[in-house]
Write an enzyme that holds these catalytic residues in place. Structure first.
Site, PDB file in Angstrom:
ATOM      1  N   LYS A 134      13.514 -21.124 -21.158  1.00  0.00           N
ATOM      2  CA  LYS A 134      14.370 -21.848 -20.214  1.00  0.00           C
ATOM      3  C   LYS A 134      15.157 -22.944 -20.958  1.00  0.00           C
ATOM      4  O   LYS A 134      15.952 -22.641 -21.806  1.00  0.00           O
ATOM      5  CB  LYS A 134      13.520 -22.383 -19.060  1.00  0.00           C
ATOM      6  CG  LYS A 134      12.472 -21.379 -18.532  1.00  0.00           C
ATOM      7  CD  LYS A 134      13.068 -20.173 -17.831  1.00  0.00           C
ATOM      8  CE  LYS A 134      12.078 -19.053 -17.538  1.00  0.00           C
ATOM      9  NZ  LYS A 134      10.889 -19.425 -16.786  1.00  0.00           N
TER      10      LYS A 134
ATOM     11  N   ASP B 265       2.742 -27.948 -17.079  1.00  0.00           N
ATOM     12  CA  ASP B 265       3.871 -27.045 -17.343  1.00  0.00           C
ATOM     13  C   ASP B 265       5.142 -27.891 -17.199  1.00  0.00           C
ATOM     14  O   ASP B 265       5.529 -28.250 -16.089  1.00  0.00           O
ATOM     15  CB  ASP B 265       3.836 -25.889 -16.333  1.00  0.00           C
ATOM     16  CG  ASP B 265       4.963 -24.887 -16.549  1.00  0.00           C
ATOM     17  OD1 ASP B 265       5.998 -25.256 -17.148  1.00  0.00           O
ATOM     18  OD2 ASP B 265       4.823 -23.727 -16.089  1.00  0.00           O
TER      19      ASP B 265
ATOM     20  N   TYR C  87       4.851 -21.504 -10.533  1.00  0.00           N
ATOM     21  CA  TYR C  87       5.629 -20.350 -10.969  1.00  0.00           C
ATOM     22  C   TYR C  87       4.845 -19.074 -10.603  1.00  0.00           C
ATOM     23  O   TYR C  87       3.634 -18.997 -10.847  1.00  0.00           O
ATOM     24  CB  TYR C  87       5.841 -20.445 -12.481  1.00  0.00           C
ATOM     25  CG  TYR C  87       6.502 -19.222 -13.059  1.00  0.00           C
ATOM     26  CD1 TYR C  87       7.822 -18.929 -12.758  1.00  0.00           C
ATOM     27  CD2 TYR C  87       5.802 -18.352 -13.875  1.00  0.00           C
ATOM     28  CE1 TYR C  87       8.423 -17.803 -13.266  1.00  0.00           C
ATOM     29  CE2 TYR C  87       6.406 -17.212 -14.398  1.00  0.00           C
ATOM     30  CZ  TYR C  87       7.720 -16.946 -14.083  1.00  0.00           C
ATOM     31  OH  TYR C  87       8.307 -15.818 -14.589  1.00  0.00           O
TER      32      TYR C  87
ATOM     33  N   ARG D 156       1.260 -13.440 -38.732  1.00  0.00           N
ATOM     34  CA  ARG D 156       0.582 -13.748 -37.466  1.00  0.00           C
ATOM     35  C   ARG D 156      -0.053 -15.139 -37.562  1.00  0.00           C
ATOM     36  O   ARG D 156      -0.043 -15.904 -36.610  1.00  0.00           O
ATOM     37  CB  ARG D 156      -0.452 -12.690 -37.081  1.00  0.00           C
ATOM     38  CG  ARG D 156      -1.220 -13.053 -35.818  1.00  0.00           C
ATOM     39  CD  ARG D 156      -1.882 -11.886 -35.060  1.00  0.00           C
ATOM     40  NE  ARG D 156      -2.283 -10.773 -35.887  1.00  0.00           N
ATOM     41  CZ  ARG D 156      -3.362 -10.761 -36.692  1.00  0.00           C
ATOM     42  NH1 ARG D 156      -4.159 -11.813 -36.744  1.00  0.00           N
ATOM     43  NH2 ARG D 156      -3.639  -9.693 -37.408  1.00  0.00           N
TER      44      ARG D 156
HETATM   45  C1  LIG Z   1       9.575 -18.876 -16.567  1.00  0.00           C
HETATM   46  C2  LIG Z   1       8.443 -19.787 -16.329  1.00  0.00           C
HETATM   47  C3  LIG Z   1       7.162 -19.501 -16.839  1.00  0.00           C
HETATM   48  C4  LIG Z   1       6.860 -18.228 -17.603  1.00  0.00           C
HETATM   49  O1  LIG Z   1       7.508 -18.174 -18.830  1.00  0.00           O
HETATM   50  P1  LIG Z   1       8.031 -16.807 -19.535  1.00  0.00           P
HETATM   51  O2  LIG Z   1       8.736 -17.310 -20.730  1.00  0.00           O
HETATM   52  O3  LIG Z   1       8.890 -16.105 -18.542  1.00  0.00           O
HETATM   53  O4  LIG Z   1       6.796 -16.010 -19.846  1.00  0.00           O
HETATM   54  C5  LIG Z   1       6.158 -20.424 -16.613  1.00  0.00           C
HETATM   55  N1  LIG Z   1       6.381 -21.558 -15.922  1.00  0.00           N
HETATM   56  C6  LIG Z   1       7.590 -21.856 -15.403  1.00  0.00           C
HETATM   57  C7  LIG Z   1       7.772 -23.125 -14.642  1.00  0.00           C
HETATM   58  C8  LIG Z   1       8.649 -20.981 -15.588  1.00  0.00           C
HETATM   59  O5  LIG Z   1       9.841 -21.280 -15.050  1.00  0.00           O
END
Ligand SMILES: *Cc1c(COP(=O)(O)O)cnc(C)c1O
Length: 382
Positions: free
Chosen positions: A197, A172, A98, A46
């Protein structure tokens, strides 16, 4: 090192025991100690795991940061940032976020006493006007999901810091990736990714990332990662490392195909509007040109027939584009924000910012462009 070299070598050393060129999967929870507290830098996974360490070094390198952190999901990375705040603190966030981020802010953290103000961030004055003495964090996404609005990271960062240098700027960077823009170089304090992603890039894992360039902030985030425990596992860390090594060449093709799809839709008689920052008619095209190396593979559009039935007909009739949540993988995906990724946003909020039944979001993959355009043409004529 330049960017393409960093994706492959950034923060990476050959493994010490064997010289393994690729970081091995250290599938272990714990590490032998020769005497209490005497160990080789690893005690319990962890806290740290060598495969995760390799990935976290890569994360830091590709975003020009000094420290990286790998989490079990993108949302757990965001959760970690918010846990640096105290009850009563205020967060200013973009109004086109998001859906899961919006849900976390309004339904989880609000009840612990954090306050959230949502503003349209393509006008910088909206951000500065919302600042109060309690503002501690600016949360911005650019390009936004799903409407592809662009916020000027450099101008927002410098303007906010001039008002109060203690306010943290978090970006983000999931949609753009560090191939297109590097927010830490533009004045941001924290970069966050859903590594699920583009960084992972193959739709085979769920993971989050944070990158920073300040040692004190890194220490705070590391403590929360360790104390709250939402870490990425060794197998997923290996997959993400493998994905990052081709990020730059994948992104080149995503951008090429994204541009071709946007231009195709923009001229199509059945299409009402196209949202792609690379189009000259995009309201933030000039900021995008200044801030981004290219314009990415995410394209949203609206059908002229604004009924839900017309959108569903399109969504049910693509074959190369798979109807599915998520984005950023090698394969093309199509998504209906209203009923899928953004269903967690209350309808009045959604309609106010333009997420209506006719809006469709594409994650353009790296297949042959002729097949992608033929697939869209076919589905538009159903
Ligand atoms: C998918 C996404 C998230 C969340 O991420 P997860 O890996 O699904 O928890 C946050 N911000 C954006 C822009 C996303 O496309």
């Amino acid at each position: 090192m330049k960017f393409n070299t960093k994706t492959i070598h950034g923060g990476q050393n050959h493994e010490e025991a064997t010289g393994a060129v690729m970081p091995p999967i250290f599938q272990t929870s714990t590490y032998a100690q020769t005497s209490p507290g005497v160990n080789k830098g690893y005690e319990y996974s962890r806290g740290a795991n060598p495969t995760r360490t390799a990935l976290e070094n890569s994360f830091a390198a590709i975003e020009n940061g000094t420290h990286g952190f790998a989490f079990s999901s993108g949302l757990s990375a965001i959760d970690c940032v918010l846990r640096t705040l105290n009850p009563g603190d205020e967060v200013i966030a973009g109004d086109d976020l998001y859906g899961g981020t919006y849900r976390m802010f309004t339904r989880l953290f609000k009840k612990y006493g954090l306050e959230f103000t949502f503003v349209n961030m393509d006008v910088v004055a909206n951000v500065t006007d919302a600042i109060t003495a309690k503002t501690k964090l600016i949360w911005l996404e650019t390009p936004t999901n799903p409407l592809m609005k662009i916020a000027d990271i450099a101008v927002i960062s410098s303007t906010v810091k001039a008002v109060d240098s203690a306010i943290l700027i978090a970006v983000d960077n999931t949609f753009a990736t560090p191939y297109l823009q590097q927010p830490l170089d533009l004045g941001a304090d924290i970069v966050m990714h859903s590594a699920t992603k583009y960084l992972g890039g193959h739709s085979d894992l769920v993971m989050g990332a944070l990158m920073v360039k300040d040692a004190k902030l890194a220490e705070e985030l590391h403590f929360i990662q360790f104390a709250a425990g939402a870490i990425a596992g060794p197998m997923d860390s290996f997959l993400a490392l493998r994905g990052i090594k081709t990020l730059h060449i994948r992104m080149q093709r995503h951008c090429e195909n994204g541009r071709a799809v946007a231009h195709f839709l923009n001229k199509h008689p059945k299409v009402g509007a196209v949202y792609y920052p690379g189009l000259e008619n995009h309201p933030n095209h000039e900021i995008a040109k200044k801030q981004m190396r290219d314009f990415g593979g995410m394209v949203s559009f609206r059908l002229k027939d604004e009924s839900r039935a017309a959108a569903f007909k399109f969504l049910e009739n693509t074959h190369v584009f798979t109807l599915a949540e998520s984005l950023g993988g090698v394969e093309s995906l199509v998504n209906h924000p209203t009923t899928m990724t953004h269903a967690s946003i209350p309808e009045p909020e959604r309609l106010k910012i333009g997420i209506t039944d006719s809006l469709i979001r594409l994650s353009v993959g790296i297949e042959d462009i002729e097949d992608l355009l033929a697939d869209l043409e076919h589905a538009l004529h159903q």
